[in-house]
Design an enzyme around this catalytic site. Structure first.
Site, PDB file in Angstrom:
ATOM      1  N   ASP A  23       0.610  -1.250  -0.026  1.00  0.00           N
ATOM      2  CA  ASP A  23       0.218  -0.045   0.128  1.00  0.00           C
ATOM      3  C   ASP A  23       0.907   1.287   0.023  1.00  0.00           C
ATOM      4  O   ASP A  23       1.855   1.409   0.968  1.00  0.00           O
ATOM      5  CB  ASP A  23      -0.865   0.113   1.249  1.00  0.00           C
ATOM      6  CG  ASP A  23      -1.753   1.268   1.488  1.00  0.00           C
ATOM      7  OD1 ASP A  23      -1.840   1.979   0.463  1.00  0.00           O
ATOM      8  OD2 ASP A  23      -2.230   1.490   2.345  1.00  0.00           O
ATOM      9  N   ASN A  25      -0.274   4.496  -0.275  1.00  0.00           N
ATOM     10  CA  ASN A  25      -1.037   5.842   0.090  1.00  0.00           C
ATOM     11  C   ASN A  25      -1.589   5.811   1.484  1.00  0.00           C
ATOM     12  O   ASN A  25      -2.330   6.755   1.818  1.00  0.00           O
ATOM     13  CB  ASN A  25      -1.802   6.214  -0.910  1.00  0.00           C
ATOM     14  CG  ASN A  25      -3.123   5.395  -1.109  1.00  0.00           C
ATOM     15  OD1 ASN A  25      -3.405   4.255  -0.473  1.00  0.00           O
ATOM     16  ND2 ASN A  25      -4.091   5.568  -1.908  1.00  0.00           N
ATOM     17  N   ASP A  27      -3.945   3.814   2.741  1.00  0.00           N
ATOM     18  CA  ASP A  27      -5.575   3.701   3.046  1.00  0.00           C
ATOM     19  C   ASP A  27      -5.790   1.991   3.515  1.00  0.00           C
ATOM     20  O   ASP A  27      -6.923   1.779   3.498  1.00  0.00           O
ATOM     21  CB  ASP A  27      -6.150   3.914   1.678  1.00  0.00           C
ATOM     22  CG  ASP A  27      -5.955   3.018   0.559  1.00  0.00           C
ATOM     23  OD1 ASP A  27      -5.146   2.084   0.780  1.00  0.00           O
ATOM     24  OD2 ASP A  27      -6.646   3.233  -0.631  1.00  0.00           O
ATOM     25  N   ASP A  31      -1.906  -1.111  -3.670  1.00  0.00           N
ATOM     26  CA  ASP A  31      -2.263  -0.551  -4.922  1.00  0.00           C
ATOM     27  C   ASP A  31      -1.272  -0.648  -5.928  1.00  0.00           C
ATOM     28  O   ASP A  31      -0.061  -1.172  -5.751  1.00  0.00           O
ATOM     29  CB  ASP A  31      -2.424   0.968  -4.570  1.00  0.00           C
ATOM     30  CG  ASP A  31      -1.465   1.607  -3.639  1.00  0.00           C
ATOM     31  OD1 ASP A  31      -0.287   1.407  -3.846  1.00  0.00           O
ATOM     32  OD2 ASP A  31      -1.761   2.401  -2.633  1.00  0.00           O
ATOM     33  N   ASP A 100      -6.263 -10.701 -15.048  1.00  0.00           N
ATOM     34  CA  ASP A 100      -7.048 -11.774 -14.508  1.00  0.00           C
ATOM     35  C   ASP A 100      -8.244 -11.579 -15.615  1.00  0.00           C
ATOM     36  O   ASP A 100      -8.645 -10.450 -15.567  1.00  0.00           O
ATOM     37  CB  ASP A 100      -7.615 -11.742 -13.025  1.00  0.00           C
ATOM     38  CG  ASP A 100      -7.710 -13.236 -12.440  1.00  0.00           C
ATOM     39  OD1 ASP A 100      -8.390 -13.866 -13.200  1.00  0.00           O
ATOM     40  OD2 ASP A 100      -6.927 -13.562 -11.276  1.00  0.00           O
ATOM     41  N   ASP A 202     -10.241 -17.173 -15.473  1.00  0.00           N
ATOM     42  CA  ASP A 202     -11.061 -17.584 -14.430  1.00  0.00           C
ATOM     43  C   ASP A 202     -11.968 -18.661 -14.487  1.00  0.00           C
ATOM     44  O   ASP A 202     -12.965 -18.248 -15.739  1.00  0.00           O
ATOM     45  CB  ASP A 202     -11.715 -16.203 -13.579  1.00  0.00           C
ATOM     46  CG  ASP A 202     -12.411 -16.438 -12.289  1.00  0.00           C
ATOM     47  OD1 ASP A 202     -11.900 -16.695 -11.353  1.00  0.00           O
ATOM     48  OD2 ASP A 202     -13.657 -16.564 -12.138  1.00  0.00           O
ATOM     49  N   GLU A 244      -7.940 -21.323 -15.479  1.00  0.00           N
ATOM     50  CA  GLU A 244      -8.157 -22.185 -14.134  1.00  0.00           C
ATOM     51  C   GLU A 244      -9.534 -23.045 -14.632  1.00  0.00           C
ATOM     52  O   GLU A 244     -10.562 -22.865 -14.660  1.00  0.00           O
ATOM     53  CB  GLU A 244      -9.006 -21.014 -12.915  1.00  0.00           C
ATOM     54  CG  GLU A 244      -9.254 -21.684 -11.679  1.00  0.00           C
ATOM     55  CD  GLU A 244     -10.351 -21.035 -10.947  1.00  0.00           C
ATOM     56  OE1 GLU A 244     -10.312 -21.125  -9.610  1.00  0.00           O
ATOM     57  OE2 GLU A 244     -11.021 -20.215 -11.416  1.00  0.00           O
ATOM     58  N   HIS A 317      -4.541 -17.384  -4.564  1.00  0.00           N
ATOM     59  CA  HIS A 317      -5.236 -16.726  -3.609  1.00  0.00           C
ATOM     60  C   HIS A 317      -6.259 -17.524  -3.088  1.00  0.00           C
ATOM     61  O   HIS A 317      -6.992 -16.979  -2.244  1.00  0.00           O
ATOM     62  CB  HIS A 317      -5.700 -15.400  -4.403  1.00  0.00           C
ATOM     63  CG  HIS A 317      -6.671 -15.834  -5.378  1.00  0.00           C
ATOM     64  ND1 HIS A 317      -6.266 -16.386  -6.712  1.00  0.00           N
ATOM     65  CD2 HIS A 317      -7.961 -15.707  -5.703  1.00  0.00           C
ATOM     66  CE1 HIS A 317      -7.199 -16.739  -7.409  1.00  0.00           C
ATOM     67  NE2 HIS A 317      -8.222 -16.137  -6.824  1.00  0.00           N
ATOM     68  N   ASP A 318      -6.723 -18.901  -3.543  1.00  0.00           N
ATOM     69  CA  ASP A 318      -7.595 -19.431  -3.074  1.00  0.00           C
ATOM     70  C   ASP A 318      -7.275 -20.503  -2.141  1.00  0.00           C
ATOM     71  O   ASP A 318      -8.230 -21.391  -1.612  1.00  0.00           O
ATOM     72  CB  ASP A 318      -8.448 -20.181  -4.119  1.00  0.00           C
ATOM     73  CG  ASP A 318      -9.254 -18.986  -5.150  1.00  0.00           C
ATOM     74  OD1 ASP A 318      -9.700 -18.056  -4.713  1.00  0.00           O
ATOM     75  OD2 ASP A 318      -9.463 -19.426  -6.272  1.00  0.00           O
TER      76      ASP A 318
END
Ligand code: NOJ
Length: 539
Positions: A23, A25, A27, A31, A100, A202, A244, A317-318
């Site tokens: 990150d 910035n 938040d 990013d 993706d 995907d 995938e 990520h899964d």
């Protein structure tokens, strides 16, 4: 960037989950500028391709896999200019970008769906799959994300059902409609015009459906639809695409990826991810047998040999961290991380790794149900709590939830692991003070350094890059395989996939040690391998 035809065979692909990477910035959300600041880190590791999980505008109910606008980037990641700068900075370093591609469904907040739900005559009605009730209920028995529920949602206003194969806010596009296919192809080409190099596709085998089949996906027009995209989009851009797809045997996977067919470049196989789960099911751990894990990998090496090419992957990520599933998270964390990398990336195929894997990251611990926020965990929570109680449910989440790999990347041991100066969008990894990039890079036996050496050794050796694979031993923790290529020296990989010391013989006459997880200096006729020790030997 040069456009060598088979560039995917030389790729080392690093997956970035943009919300959790870096990150810039404050938040609390990663990013594009954060990614730019870490490109040298990736380059140094030996990465030459990045796959970025969705960064398009999204209501974010499935962390971006619910897209509301295919043609823009989500402002939380930065502007389109920031995206373009990121891409330029990648290309400057010889790193390509795979986006993706999530085109089986959209978000229910996509303009198309907002129109479609207005009624039967709406402009975009036929972009989605609508059916009349059958016997007063859903058109078929396909299950949805609500446990025991239907994949069909009834729309009171029109008296019809629409389909969502994924989560309920992800209505499926109707690929039978040529207008949909044209929109998608044009959109893909606009991303190519912006300079991207390929796509991770995907749930791509879901785009064609046979409504009479017991499960959605792998429908009769799948190959036709993919070939159409190939001709219109992928081929003219010499793109690298990886699909995938779940639960296809090697012969069916080849139907999607054989170079003569003109569909996808590669398809992930996840059969090895099912080892150590009861009936392969997430949240239901079973005894993990390294022997079975290696056997599945070898099956895929054989199954695609000479015709296709493996996508070598054990985290995304899964999935939770590979060390929790297939290695050791305690005393032998570093050793097992290196052994698993050697096992996987010395096979024939293209390496894929997920952010933090190169650090030997392990799963966080979910201490309360509130800490575990992923939709799949939430959907399963009540059932698990009812069956096993809260404590055991949390243990299962900490072992197997999709959030395990989604917690922020730990860059150092400062507050928030150097990921953000703000409040992270998801809990931190409990172990970030010990397991972080700064520590791992500084340690003489760090995992990052080993990955880097492994990718270097691989890239410099034709047999490892292109050779065939033969499993020679897979018993009692001893795993030996050979790679061979005409005109080149054989390469042997010898592994101790156990926590015990084991005795092994030298795999070949003579032989030169190319890489060792334990700084072994020489090869002997008989050797005792330490727990999780691995070595690569050139004959
Ligand atoms: C597969 C993605 O990897 C996963 O994260 C997502 O939830 C589903 N597809 C739905 O798009």
């Amino acid at each position: 960037m040069e456009t060598k035809k088979d560039w995917y065979k030389d790729a080392v692909v690093y997956q970035i989950y943009p919300k959790s990477f870096c990150d810039s910035n404050g938040d609390g959300i990663g990013d594009f500028k954060g990614i730019i600041s870490k490109l040298d880190y990736l380059k140094d590791l030996g990465v030459n391709t990045v796959w970025i999980s969705p960064c398009y505008p999204t209501p974010d109910k499935d962390n971006g896999y619910d897209i509301s606008d295919f043609d823009n980037v989500d402002p939380k990641f930065g502007t389109m200019e920031d995206f373009e700068e990121m891409l330029e900075e990648m290309h400057k370093r010889g790193i390509r970008l795979l986006m993706d591609l999530v085109v089986n469904h959209t978000s229910d907040e996509h303009e198309w769906f907002k129109s479609a739900i207005q009624g039967k005559d709406a402009k975009y009605r036929d972009y989605y799959i609508w059916k009349d009730p059958v016997n007063g209920g859903p058109p078929n028995k396909w299950g949805g994300d609500a446990i025991g529920g239907s994949a069909w949602i009834y729309d009171e206003k029109s008296g019809q059902y629409y389909l969502h194969v994924g989560f309920h806010y992800q209505p499926d596009l109707d690929w039978e409609n040529p207008k949909v296919r044209e929109e998608i192809a044009n959109m893909i080409n606009r991303w190519f015009d912006r300079g991207v190099d390929g796509f991770r596709c995907d749930v791509i085998n879901m785009i064609s459906k046979d409504f009479d089949a017991p499960h959605p996906g792998d429908g009769p027009r799948l190959h036709e639809f993919l070939h159409e995209l190939y001709e219109k989009c992928f081929k003219p851009h010499n793109a690298f695409t990886v699909g995938e797809v779940w639960d296809l045997p090697p012969e069916d996977s080849l139907m999607l990826t054989h170079p003569d067919r003109g569909e996808l470049t590669l398809a992930f196989q996840f059969e090895h991810m099912r080892v150590g789960r009861e009936d392969g099911k997430r949240f239901y751990p079973a005894e993990f047998k390294p022997h079975d894990f290696v056997d599945v990998l070898a099956k895929w090496q054989k199954g695609l040999n000479g015709e296709g090419w493996n996508a070598l992957c054990m985290e995304n990520h899964d999935q939770p961290r590979c060390l929790n599933r297939f290695g050791n998270t305690g005393k032998y964390r570093r050793e097992s991380a290196k052994m698993l990398a050697t096992l996987l990336y010395c096979q024939q195929g293209t390496p894929f790794l997920y952010e933090g894997q190169e650090l030997g990251c392990i799963n966080p611990i979910f201490h309360t149900l509130e800490e575990s926020i992923d939709i799949e965990s939430c959907n399963n929570q009540d059932i698990l709590v009812k069956k096993f109680g809260v404590e055991e449910t949390l243990r299962r989440f900490s072992f197997d939830s999709r959030d395990c790999g989604r917690v922020p990347m730990a860059w150092d041991d400062s507050e928030n692991g150097g990921f953000t100066t703000g409040k992270p969008w998801i809990k931190l990894n409990d172990f970030y003070k010990d397991i972080n990039a700064k520590n791992e890079l500084a340690a003489a036996d760090g995992v990052y350094g080993y990955y880097k050496n492994l990718f270097k050794v691989r890239a410099a050796n034709k047999t490892l890059m292109r050779g065939d694979f033969e499993l020679l031993k897979n018993a009692d923790g001893e795993v030996v395989f050979r790679r061979f290529l005409e005109g080149e020296k054989d390469v042997y990989v010898v592994l101790n996939y156990s926590e015990k010391k084991i005795k092994v013989n030298k795999p070949c006459k003579g032989g030169k040690l190319m890489l060792s997880t334990h700084q072994r200096k020489r090869l002997d006729e008989n050797m005792t391998l330490k727990p999780y020790e691995a070595m690569i030997v050139e004959a």
